[in-house]
Design a protein around this motif. Structure first.
Motif, PDB file in Angstrom:
ATOM      1  N   LEU A  38      -0.352   1.247   8.264  1.00 30.80           N
ATOM      2  CA  LEU A  38      -0.255   2.112   7.084  1.00 30.80           C
ATOM      3  C   LEU A  38      -0.264   3.576   7.488  1.00 30.80           C
ATOM      4  CD1 LEU A  38      -0.269   2.668   4.033  1.00 30.80           C
ATOM      5  CD2 LEU A  38      -2.777   2.548   4.127  1.00 30.80           C
ATOM      6  N   ARG A  39      -1.156   3.942   8.397  1.00 29.42           N
ATOM      7  CA  ARG A  39      -1.267   5.354   8.774  1.00 29.42           C
ATOM      8  C   ARG A  39       0.008   5.844   9.471  1.00 29.42           C
ATOM      9  NH1 ARG A  39      -6.235   7.828   8.072  1.00 29.42           N
ATOM     10  NH2 ARG A  39      -7.362   6.624   6.494  1.00 29.42           N
ATOM     11  N   THR A  40       0.640   4.995  10.293  1.00 32.85           N
ATOM     12  CA  THR A  40       1.894   5.443  10.909  1.00 32.85           C
ATOM     13  C   THR A  40       3.026   5.451   9.887  1.00 32.85           C
ATOM     14  OG1 THR A  40       2.356   3.193  11.718  1.00 32.85           O
ATOM     15  CG2 THR A  40       1.277   4.721  13.244  1.00 32.85           C
ATOM     16  N   SER A  41       2.955   4.585   8.877  1.00 30.80           N
ATOM     17  CA  SER A  41       3.949   4.628   7.795  1.00 30.80           C
ATOM     18  C   SER A  41       3.855   5.950   7.040  1.00 30.80           C
ATOM     19  CB  SER A  41       3.737   3.462   6.823  1.00 30.80           C
ATOM     20  OG  SER A  41       4.108   2.231   7.389  1.00 30.80           O
ATOM     21  N   LEU A  42       2.639   6.336   6.691  1.00 31.46           N
ATOM     22  CA  LEU A  42       2.457   7.599   5.964  1.00 31.46           C
ATOM     23  C   LEU A  42       2.830   8.785   6.844  1.00 31.46           C
ATOM     24  CD1 LEU A  42      -0.911   6.924   4.074  1.00 31.46           C
ATOM     25  CD2 LEU A  42       1.436   6.485   3.329  1.00 31.46           C
ATOM     26  N   ALA A  43       2.545   8.683   8.135  1.00 35.56           N
ATOM     27  CA  ALA A  43       2.922   9.756   9.060  1.00 35.56           C
ATOM     28  C   ALA A  43       4.442   9.874   9.155  1.00 35.56           C
ATOM     29  CB  ALA A  43       2.330   9.498  10.438  1.00 35.56           C
ATOM     30  N   THR A  44       5.126   8.723   9.155  1.00 39.09           N
ATOM     31  CA  THR A  44       6.589   8.723   9.208  1.00 39.09           C
ATOM     32  C   THR A  44       7.169   9.379   7.961  1.00 39.09           C
ATOM     33  OG1 THR A  44       6.620   6.720  10.557  1.00 39.09           O
ATOM     34  CG2 THR A  44       8.635   7.256   9.351  1.00 39.09           C
ATOM     35  N   ILE A  45       6.586   9.071   6.818  1.00 36.87           N
ATOM     36  CA  ILE A  45       7.056   9.687   5.566  1.00 36.87           C
ATOM     37  C   ILE A  45       6.880  11.202   5.623  1.00 36.87           C
ATOM     38  CG2 ILE A  45       6.518   9.912   3.102  1.00 36.87           C
ATOM     39  CD1 ILE A  45       5.844   6.888   3.152  1.00 36.87           C
ATOM     40  N   ARG A  46       5.726  11.631   6.063  1.00 34.61           N
ATOM     41  CA  ARG A  46       5.472  13.083   6.135  1.00 34.61           C
ATOM     42  C   ARG A  46       6.411  13.754   7.135  1.00 34.61           C
ATOM     43  NH1 ARG A  46       1.610  16.409   8.895  1.00 34.61           N
ATOM     44  NH2 ARG A  46       0.631  14.581   9.842  1.00 34.61           N
TER      45      ARG A  46
ATOM     46  N   LEU B 271       0.825  -1.213   0.000  1.00 29.32           N
ATOM     47  CA  LEU B 271       0.000   0.000   0.000  1.00 29.32           C
ATOM     48  C   LEU B 271       0.859   1.263   0.000  1.00 29.32           C
ATOM     49  CD1 LEU B 271      -2.692  -1.136   2.600  1.00 29.32           C
ATOM     50  CD2 LEU B 271      -3.009  -0.914   0.124  1.00 29.32           C
ATOM     51  N   VAL B 272       1.953   1.245   0.739  1.00 24.90           N
ATOM     52  CA  VAL B 272       2.855   2.400   0.765  1.00 24.90           C
ATOM     53  C   VAL B 272       3.487   2.601  -0.599  1.00 24.90           C
ATOM     54  CG1 VAL B 272       5.021   3.283   1.705  1.00 24.90           C
ATOM     55  CG2 VAL B 272       3.320   2.289   3.236  1.00 24.90           C
ATOM     56  N   ALA B 273       3.953   1.509  -1.197  1.00 23.35           N
ATOM     57  CA  ALA B 273       4.560   1.615  -2.529  1.00 23.35           C
ATOM     58  C   ALA B 273       3.547   2.152  -3.537  1.00 23.35           C
ATOM     59  CB  ALA B 273       5.088   0.250  -2.966  1.00 23.35           C
ATOM     60  N   TYR B 274       2.328   1.633  -3.494  1.00 21.11           N
ATOM     61  CA  TYR B 274       1.260   2.101  -4.388  1.00 21.11           C
ATOM     62  C   TYR B 274       0.989   3.589  -4.166  1.00 21.11           C
ATOM     63  CZ  TYR B 274      -3.525   2.485  -6.271  1.00 21.11           C
ATOM     64  OH  TYR B 274      -4.651   2.875  -6.952  1.00 21.11           O
ATOM     65  N   TYR B 275       0.924   3.990  -2.920  1.00 23.94           N
ATOM     66  CA  TYR B 275       0.677   5.396  -2.573  1.00 23.94           C
ATOM     67  C   TYR B 275       1.765   6.307  -3.155  1.00 23.94           C
ATOM     68  CZ  TYR B 275       0.109   9.523   0.448  1.00 23.94           C
ATOM     69  OH  TYR B 275      -0.046  10.809   0.928  1.00 23.94           O
ATOM     70  N   LEU B 276       3.009   5.899  -2.995  1.00 29.78           N
ATOM     71  CA  LEU B 276       4.109   6.760  -3.440  1.00 29.78           C
ATOM     72  C   LEU B 276       4.216   6.865  -4.962  1.00 29.78           C
ATOM     73  CD1 LEU B 276       6.930   5.826  -0.874  1.00 29.78           C
ATOM     74  CD2 LEU B 276       5.644   7.981  -1.009  1.00 29.78           C
ATOM     75  N   VAL B 277       3.850   5.809  -5.682  1.00 32.67           N
ATOM     76  CA  VAL B 277       3.993   5.859  -7.141  1.00 32.67           C
ATOM     77  C   VAL B 277       2.705   6.259  -7.853  1.00 32.67           C
ATOM     78  CG1 VAL B 277       5.831   4.139  -7.116  1.00 32.67           C
ATOM     79  CG2 VAL B 277       3.476   3.400  -7.534  1.00 32.67           C
ATOM     80  N   ALA B 278       1.563   6.121  -7.167  1.00 31.26           N
ATOM     81  CA  ALA B 278       0.297   6.328  -7.882  1.00 31.26           C
ATOM     82  C   ALA B 278      -0.560   7.470  -7.344  1.00 31.26           C
ATOM     83  CB  ALA B 278      -0.524   5.032  -7.866  1.00 31.26           C
ATOM     84  N   ALA B 279      -0.318   7.924  -6.129  1.00 33.67           N
ATOM     85  CA  ALA B 279      -1.162   8.985  -5.550  1.00 33.67           C
ATOM     86  C   ALA B 279      -0.988  10.286  -6.323  1.00 33.67           C
ATOM     87  CB  ALA B 279      -0.813   9.184  -4.076  1.00 33.67           C
ATOM     88  N   GLN B 280      -2.093  10.882  -6.717  1.00 27.73           N
ATOM     89  CA  GLN B 280      -2.069  12.149  -7.464  1.00 27.73           C
ATOM     90  C   GLN B 280      -2.273  13.286  -6.471  1.00 27.73           C
ATOM     91  OE1 GLN B 280      -5.118  10.992 -10.358  1.00 27.73           O
ATOM     92  NE2 GLN B 280      -3.533  10.756 -11.913  1.00 27.73           N
ATOM     93  N   ASP B 281      -1.199  13.616  -5.822  1.00 23.48           N
ATOM     94  CA  ASP B 281      -1.251  14.584  -4.730  1.00 23.48           C
ATOM     95  C   ASP B 281       0.057  15.370  -4.762  1.00 23.48           C
ATOM     96  OD1 ASP B 281      -1.158  15.919  -2.278  1.00 23.48           O
ATOM     97  OD2 ASP B 281      -2.212  14.325  -1.213  1.00 23.48           O
ATOM     98  N   PRO B 282       0.000  16.707  -4.779  1.00 24.09           N
ATOM     99  CA  PRO B 282       1.231  17.501  -4.781  1.00 24.09           C
ATOM    100  C   PRO B 282       2.161  17.172  -3.619  1.00 24.09           C
ATOM    101  CG  PRO B 282      -0.673  18.885  -5.222  1.00 24.09           C
ATOM    102  CD  PRO B 282      -1.205  17.544  -4.853  1.00 24.09           C
ATOM    103  N   ALA B 283       1.582  16.781  -2.482  1.00 23.27           N
ATOM    104  CA  ALA B 283       2.417  16.444  -1.332  1.00 23.27           C
ATOM    105  C   ALA B 283       3.287  15.229  -1.626  1.00 23.27           C
ATOM    106  CB  ALA B 283       1.542  16.166  -0.108  1.00 23.27           C
ATOM    107  N   VAL B 284       2.728  14.242  -2.330  1.00 33.49           N
ATOM    108  CA  VAL B 284       3.487  13.046  -2.658  1.00 33.49           C
ATOM    109  C   VAL B 284       4.606  13.381  -3.636  1.00 33.49           C
ATOM    110  CG1 VAL B 284       3.382  10.748  -3.706  1.00 33.49           C
ATOM    111  CG2 VAL B 284       1.560  11.514  -2.169  1.00 33.49           C
ATOM    112  N   GLN B 285       4.341  14.262  -4.597  1.00 34.84           N
ATOM    113  CA  GLN B 285       5.409  14.665  -5.529  1.00 34.84           C
ATOM    114  C   GLN B 285       6.539  15.359  -4.782  1.00 34.84           C
ATOM    115  OE1 GLN B 285       5.151  13.408  -8.585  1.00 34.84           O
ATOM    116  NE2 GLN B 285       3.246  12.577  -7.699  1.00 34.84           N
TER     117      GLN B 285
END
Length: 837
Positions: free
Chosen positions: A346-354, A137-151
């Motif tokens: 997943l939510r703590t993974s995304l929080a760690t990335i941010r 899910l993290v890999a999918y989020y990072l390569v596929a999410a259409q969000d300026p924050a992810v870019q």
């Protein structure tokens, strides 16, 4: 939540797992689209995880994949690297610049332009599986999410995703839960799905806990991971786990001081941990998940995946999620589902990335400052180690230091201190003033002061003590260091043996001698061992040989001299051990080669009891040691099959810690009396005593309890925890003339103790092979009451019973396969136990 569990809804994955409002590139398949089922509906096999990561690397310009090695069962260990296209095109330059920036002597990077390096590691314990699903899910989020924050994340970070740190254990668990899953799923915790068969998927192929192996690096998975780690020196490392189903969620900080590594700078704990905790708090608050911090989990042992990074200028973070141990489980008050566990992680993974991207410059600056301070604040002392009579162990220890990127140098001159001498040809120097100073201290220093008395795991971790490597610490002003060495410098070829028409000798003190012995025995070469020392003229001149030295007489063989020489040469090459040729049986000193004190050594048939109720860790250590160091097979028999086992077919029975109350102890005792050798350790030794197989008694605290004593209930855990023996080092006095002490040159030996089994030495003066000294303490926490029990107790006893022998270890001589100092005691028991008279 339960609807997600039972229904296959096209967009349920995105709606349930990810934050509201995130949209995804339709050209990139989600994990559920690729796998054919919703994440959380089934446990995903490692091969399918790999395939999904390969698919992302194939279709996305933001992802690259590599294999960093293979597990014992030959599953690939993969890393999916995700970043911006421009970063991936310049990846090697980014890596080099990052390493130079971290180097105190390197060029400082332009922080404003440097990406931060993030290592997202998942599923080190195979039966804590939710985080591997998260990795997709993290890999999918990072390569596929259409969000300026992810870019922005991709531009400012390089993300290494390791989806499964323990592929072999994961697949063992995955097969179990998937094959036992009901439709509808069964939440009853007694259901077979939630109760894996022994040894469970927690461990790797050899039943090792890989989250304890970051320091000793005994397992191939850890060795591969360590090479990648030091290739990148990440700024953030995640360490995802699961805990009991009755709990909630844990993230750092851990318990202040008591659960922290004493030499990690406070900035790591007080500043970095505090910053990241706020992000994790917000992420879990948003979805209403309960959590706790600041208690229970340990961060002191350098061999943890969450502690090792802290010793390298990074922030390692441990996360613990209540486990469904399958697909859904009732924990008493509610039902924990697999999707729920996945969402929290997943939510703590995304929080760690941010958090990492928000604090990118702080993390990059901290890592440079960390290594600079580690070097500059270190004393000017140097650790000198090594021994002429331990070339094999010295080489292996040196390779361990190099694997941890520690600088090692040759000696320019011989060194003599008050109590030791070091030859420049057999010793090395490790300066304290280097970037890896904290790892140097972790490996050499003894830990004797503590902020707490309760330990989640071990309280001592000196690898110098574990290897029993002679070393000293001296001022750099008193030493001239030579050339800095690399792993290539340690690659030496053993000269081919000189051919003899009389006999060959192998020094049993050599670390690799047991491997040569087994190879020759299995090829039907007759071998005798010296039960007394001697000096004899060899092709290398007059040589001294100690107890246990092996003699291959050409006169005793059924094979031709040519065949014997061929096998001796093969044994020397395979084991990496020198072989000495002699032309006469007359010794210059000590016994001659025809003496009755040379005794025949046979090839032992070994069986080990395993299975439910026995310690998989201890059994795995023995299995691994025999496979890896000796290439010697061991028959592993389930404890429940013991009644059907024909013991007469085996010479040696191994019993690790376990519950053996259902075994026929009389049958085992009769087998010993008829010539068998029983080797027990820890609670198995306790069992042998309680069943009267041994005449030894257990040493106990005879102090009468105060019946009027009263303590606050809240202090109960601390009171009882302080009296556990979590793992610490002690000195034993070893009888080096006893067959179980063969190969040792000095009587004092460090031994690692992590049990409350205390053995009385008994009345037989000659069976007391190893006794704890009266003042035995070396390193680690121990309660005074336990120290009193350890003092003068027995560490190793050997009792004759009829024609056979009972050998009892109070502790585990093969602990985590890193105790190379005491490993030889166990090997001696295998080869020489039947020769005790």
């Amino acid at each position: 939540m339960l609807l997600l569990f039972v229904l296959n809804i096209g967009n349920a994955q995105e709606e349930y797992y990810f934050p509201e409002g995130v949209s995804f590139n339709k050209n990139i398949p989600s994990p559920s689209e690729f796998l054919g089922y919703e994440i959380g509906e089934w446990h995903t096999r490692h091969a399918r995880l790999v395939s999904y990561m390969e698919k992302l690397a194939e279709i996305s310009p933001n992802a690259q994949i590599q294999t960093i090695g293979y597990t014992h069962e030959k599953r690939p260990q993969i890393i999916l690297t995700i970043s911006s296209e421009s970063n991936l095109a310049n990846l090697e330059n980014i890596r080099q610049e990052h390493l130079e920036h971290a180097d105190p002597d390197g060029k400082e990077g332009e922080i404003g332009k440097m990406p931060v390096i993030v290592h997202l590691g998942y599923n080190v314990h195979g039966n804590e599986p939710s985080s591997s699903e998260v990795s997709m899910l993290v890999a999918y989020y990072l390569v596929a999410a259409q969000d300026p924050a992810v870019q922005n994340y991709l531009q400012k970070g390089v993300f290494h995703i390791e989806p499964t740190l323990n592929p072999d254990g994961r697949d063992r668990h995955t097969t179990w839960v998937n094959s036992n899953k009901g439709v509808p799923a069964v939440a009853d915790p007694w259901d077979r799905e939630h109760n894996e068969a022994w040894p469970s998927g927690r461990t790797n192929h050899y039943w090792f806990d890989l989250n304890r192996d970051w320091l000793p690096l005994t397992q191939v998975e850890s060795q591969n991971r360590m090479a990648f780690y030091h290739k990148w020196l990440p700024n953030i490392v995640t360490d995802y786990h699961e805990m009991g189903s009755n709990s909630t969620y844990f993230f750092e900080p851990t318990k202040k001081f008591g659960s922290e590594n004493p030499i990690v700078p406070r900035y790591n704990y007080d500043t970095l941990n505090t910053i990241f905790a706020k992000y994790h708090q917000e992420a879990l608050d948003e979805i209403g998940s309960l959590y706790f911090t600041g208690e229970r989990f340990d961060n002191s042992y350098p061999g943890y995946g969450s502690t090792y990074p802290d010793l390298h200028g990074a922030l390692g973070i441990v996360y613990e999620q209540a486990s469904s141990r399958g697909h859904i489980q009732n924990n008493g008050s509610e039902e924990i589902t697999f999707p729920f566990s996945i969402r929290n992680h997943l939510r703590t993974s995304l929080a760690t990335i941010r958090a990492t991207i928000d604090n990118r410059e702080l993390l990059l600056n901290w890592q440079r400052k960390f290594f600079r301070d580690a070097r500059n604040n270190a004393s000017g002392n140097v650790y000198v180690y090594g021994a002429k009579d331990k070339p094999g162990k010295t080489k292996q220890f040196t390779n361990l230091l190099l694997d941890h990127s520690i600088e090692v140098y040759r000696l320019k001159n011989d060194l003599k201190t008050d109590d030791r001498s070091f030859s420049k040809d057999f010793a090395y120097a490790v300066p304290g003033k280097q970037a890896q100073n904290l790892m140097v201290k972790s490996i050499f220093d003894k830990v004797t002061t503590f902020a707490d008395s309760i330990f989640y795991d071990t309280s001592a971790w000196s690898m110098a003590l574990a290897y029993d490597i002679p070393y000293t610490e001296i001022s750099s002003r008193k030493l001239n260091m030579g050339k800095k060495i690399t792993a290539e410098d340690l690659k030496t070829e053993i000269p081919e043996p000189v051919r003899s028409n009389y006999a060959y000798i192998i020094d049993w003190a050599d670390f690799k001698a047991p491997a040569a012995l087994y190879y020759l025995l299995k090829n039907e070469i007759n071998i005798k061992a010296a039960f007394a020392p001697f000096s004899i003229e060899t092709d290398k001149g007059l040589q001294d040989f100690g107890y246990g030295s092996l003699m291959i007489s050409l006169h005793d063989q059924s094979s031709s001299p040519e065949e014997v020489y061929k096998l001796v040469s093969e044994a020397s090459e395979k084991a990496g051990v020198p072989v000495h040729a002699v032309v006469s049986g007359r010794s210059a000193k000590g016994i001659d080669l025809g003496s009755p004190d040379f005794k025949d050594i046979g090839l032992p048939d070994i069986v080990m009891l395993t299975g439910e109720g026995t310690s998989g860790y201890e059994a795995g250590e023995i299995w691994f040691m025999l496979d890896t160091y000796l290439e010697m097979p061991v028959t592993k028999v389930d404890r429940y099959d013991f009644s059907r086992l024909d013991l007469s077919e085996y010479d040696i029975l191994l019993m690790v810690s376990g519950n053996y109350d259902s075994l026929d102890s009389e049958r085992i005792e009769n087998w010993i009396k008829n010539g068998g050798t029983l080797i027990t350790q820890r609670t198995a030794s306790e069992w042998a005593i309680k069943k009267d197989i041994s005449a030894i008694e257990l040493k106990k605290n005879d102090k009468e309890k105060d019946s009027l004593a009263r303590r606050d209930y809240a202090a109960k855990d601390k009171y009882e925890g302080a009296r556990a023996v979590g793992g610490s080092f002690y000195q034993i006095d070893l009888d080096i003339t006893h067959p179980l002490g063969f190969g040792y040159k000095k009587r004092t030996l460090p031994l690692y103790k992590n049990s409350r089994v205390f053995l009385e030495p008994g009345n037989d003066a000659f069976s007391k092979v190893a006794i704890f000294k009266s003042e035995p303490y070396l390193s680690g926490y121990i309660h005074p009451e336990n120290l009193e029990l350890i003092s003068n107790s027995a560490a190793l006893l050997a009792e004759k019973k009829g024609e056979g022998t009972l050998i009892m270890f109070s502790d585990d001589p093969n602990f985590r396969a890193m105790m190379l100092g005491t490993q030889r005691l166990f090997i001696n028991a295998l080869f020489f136990g039947s020769s005790i008279f």
